[in-house]
Write an enzyme that holds these catalytic residues in place. Structure first.
Site, PDB file in Angstrom:
ATOM      1  N   HIS A  71     -20.051   3.512 -10.128  1.00  8.14           N
ATOM      2  CA  HIS A  71     -21.052   3.945 -11.423  1.00  8.14           C
ATOM      3  C   HIS A  71     -20.222   3.695 -12.461  1.00  8.14           C
ATOM      4  CE1 HIS A  71     -24.692   6.599  -9.974  1.00  8.14           C
ATOM      5  NE2 HIS A  71     -23.435   5.480  -8.878  1.00  8.14           N
ATOM      6  N   ASP A  72     -19.182   3.278 -12.792  1.00  5.72           N
ATOM      7  CA  ASP A  72     -18.214   3.442 -13.774  1.00  5.72           C
ATOM      8  C   ASP A  72     -18.303   1.900 -14.065  1.00  5.72           C
ATOM      9  OD1 ASP A  72     -16.413   3.289 -15.761  1.00  5.72           O
ATOM     10  OD2 ASP A  72     -14.374   2.087 -15.093  1.00  5.72           O
ATOM     11  N   GLY A  85     -16.898  -2.973 -17.640  1.00  5.53           N
ATOM     12  CA  GLY A  85     -16.700  -3.627 -15.924  1.00  5.53           C
ATOM     13  C   GLY A  85     -16.307  -1.861 -15.419  1.00  5.53           C
ATOM     14  N   THR A 195     -21.627   6.433   3.795  1.00  3.17           N
ATOM     15  CA  THR A 195     -21.660   6.638   5.106  1.00  3.17           C
ATOM     16  C   THR A 195     -20.306   7.718   5.284  1.00  3.17           C
ATOM     17  OG1 THR A 195     -19.817   6.168   7.403  1.00  3.17           O
ATOM     18  CG2 THR A 195     -18.914   5.319   5.376  1.00  3.17           C
ATOM     19  N   ASP A 219     -17.792   5.552   8.844  1.00  2.20           N
ATOM     20  CA  ASP A 219     -18.130   4.682  10.019  1.00  2.20           C
ATOM     21  C   ASP A 219     -19.322   4.106  10.177  1.00  2.20           C
ATOM     22  OD1 ASP A 219     -19.967   6.603  10.485  1.00  2.20           O
ATOM     23  OD2 ASP A 219     -18.835   7.744  12.289  1.00  2.20           O
TER      24      ASP A 219
END
Length: 354
Positions: A71-72, A85, A195, A219
């Site tokens: 999100h950053d 960015g 995951t 995984d």
């Protein structure tokens, strides 16, 4: 102690352009490729692992640190006109960015990280992306993510509406990723993070609802379970951003499901199922690209050797959850052979919250 750390980190920044040696032994006995990285080992051990991650657990804080890094960084455009960015603006300007709709629930991790960040002496960007790499390493099966050191402080918050949301359609999602410099395959690779992820605000009555049945291991189970036929909603659904899930206690994001079915991304999604090596390799590469958004790699120091080595999964082969089999898979890439998977014995599970 931490006053000393601040001064050491400042020294590290001053030698950012120092020649890299093959092997440097740090005061604590660790070996690294660049002396500037030595200052990071006590931060990793004493602040991140001991404090933030509760003794190096693959828990909610580790999951959220990974989410925070995305999100950053994604508030960026290769065409300019957006944020800086991977600069840590989401932490430095947390009161602004956590108010964005797409950042719902993320204030929990910024609130936890901010006082530890202040002790570290790091820039906000270095702290956010080091925490993500270290927290991810706590999850068995994860890749050892790269970490680059020496980001300057962020100059301003990222603008709103730069983070894809669960309610977005595939065209909008891919357009946002492309604007940040990512291909459809890289977008799917970044979603490997699901995951070990969970939803807090899609259904506010059931915070911490995982996206797959193995939320503490890195995984490919999430890529399988997103493809299974839905049976129920885990809480009060349907809510915006979710579709029916195959398992009780599990959240299936609408955005994950539509990406798994769209011809532009379906084969990339399906190729991840039961292919641990492909998932970790592509995720590691996409995350390296993500944490360099807005920065010149040649002006940063590769301190990847401060990131702990993750545990290897004893058996990376996944299985269908109990009561599911090949007939329950919603295949959207028929040209790609679907792997032969066994089914867990017993009754269908209920996935516990994290």
């Amino acid at each position: 102690m931490f006053t000393r750390l601040v001064s050491i980190v400042a020294l590290g920044a001053a030698v950012a352009n120092a020649a890299i040696t093959r092997s440097v032994r740090c005061p604590g006995g660790q070996v690294t490729s660049n002396r500037a990285c030595c200052a990071l080992f006590p931060i990793v051990d004493n602040l991140l692992q001991a404090q933030l991650f509760d003794g190096a657990e693959c828990g909610e804080e580790a999951h959220s640190a990974l989410r925070l890094s995305f999100h950053d960084a994604i508030g960026f455009s290769i065409h300019g006109g957006k944020g800086g960015g991977a600069d840590g603006s989401i932490l430095a300007f947390n009161k602004t960015e956590t108010a964005f709709h797409a950042n719902g629930g993320i204030s929990d991790i910024t609130d936890e990280q901010f006082p530890i960040f202040q002790q570290s002496g790091l820039s906000a960007g270095d702290f956010v992306h080091l925490a993500a790499a270290v927290g991810t390493a706590n999850c068995p099966g994860a890749p050892r993510l790269k970490f680059f050191f020496g980001r300057p402080p962020p100059q301003a918050p990222a603008p709103d509406l730069t983070i894809p949301e669960p309610t977005d359609d595939v065209t909008s999602i891919l357009a946002r990723f492309a604007d940040a410099g990512f291909s459809p395959a890289e977008a799917v690779a970044l979603l490997s993070s699901h995951t070990v992820a969970a939803a807090d605000v899609v259904d506010v009555t059931i915070p911490g609802t995982p996206f797959d049945s193995t939320p503490f291991t890195f995984d490919t189970q999430v890529f399988l379970e997103v493809l299974l036929k839905g049976r129920l909603f885990p809480g009060t659904g349907p809510n915006p951003g979710e579709v029916e899930s195959p398992l009780a206690g599990e959240m299936r994001l609408q955005s994950d499901f539509v990406l798994s079915q769209d011809p532009r991304t379906a084969c990339f999604w399906q190729a991840m199922v039961d292919n641990q090596e492909r998932m970790v390799t592509e995720f590691q590469a996409a995350m390296e690209k993500l944490q360099l958004l807005g920065h010149d790699r040649n002006k940063l120091i590769d301190c990847s050797d401060v990131v702990p080595v993750p545990k290897v999964l004893a058996n990376p082969q996944i299985k269908f959850p109990a009561t599911f089999d090949r007939a329950d898979v919603q295949v959207a890439c028929p040209e790609l052979r679907f792997p032969n998977l066994a089914t867990v014995a017993g009754a269908a599970p209920t996935v516990a919250p994290v």
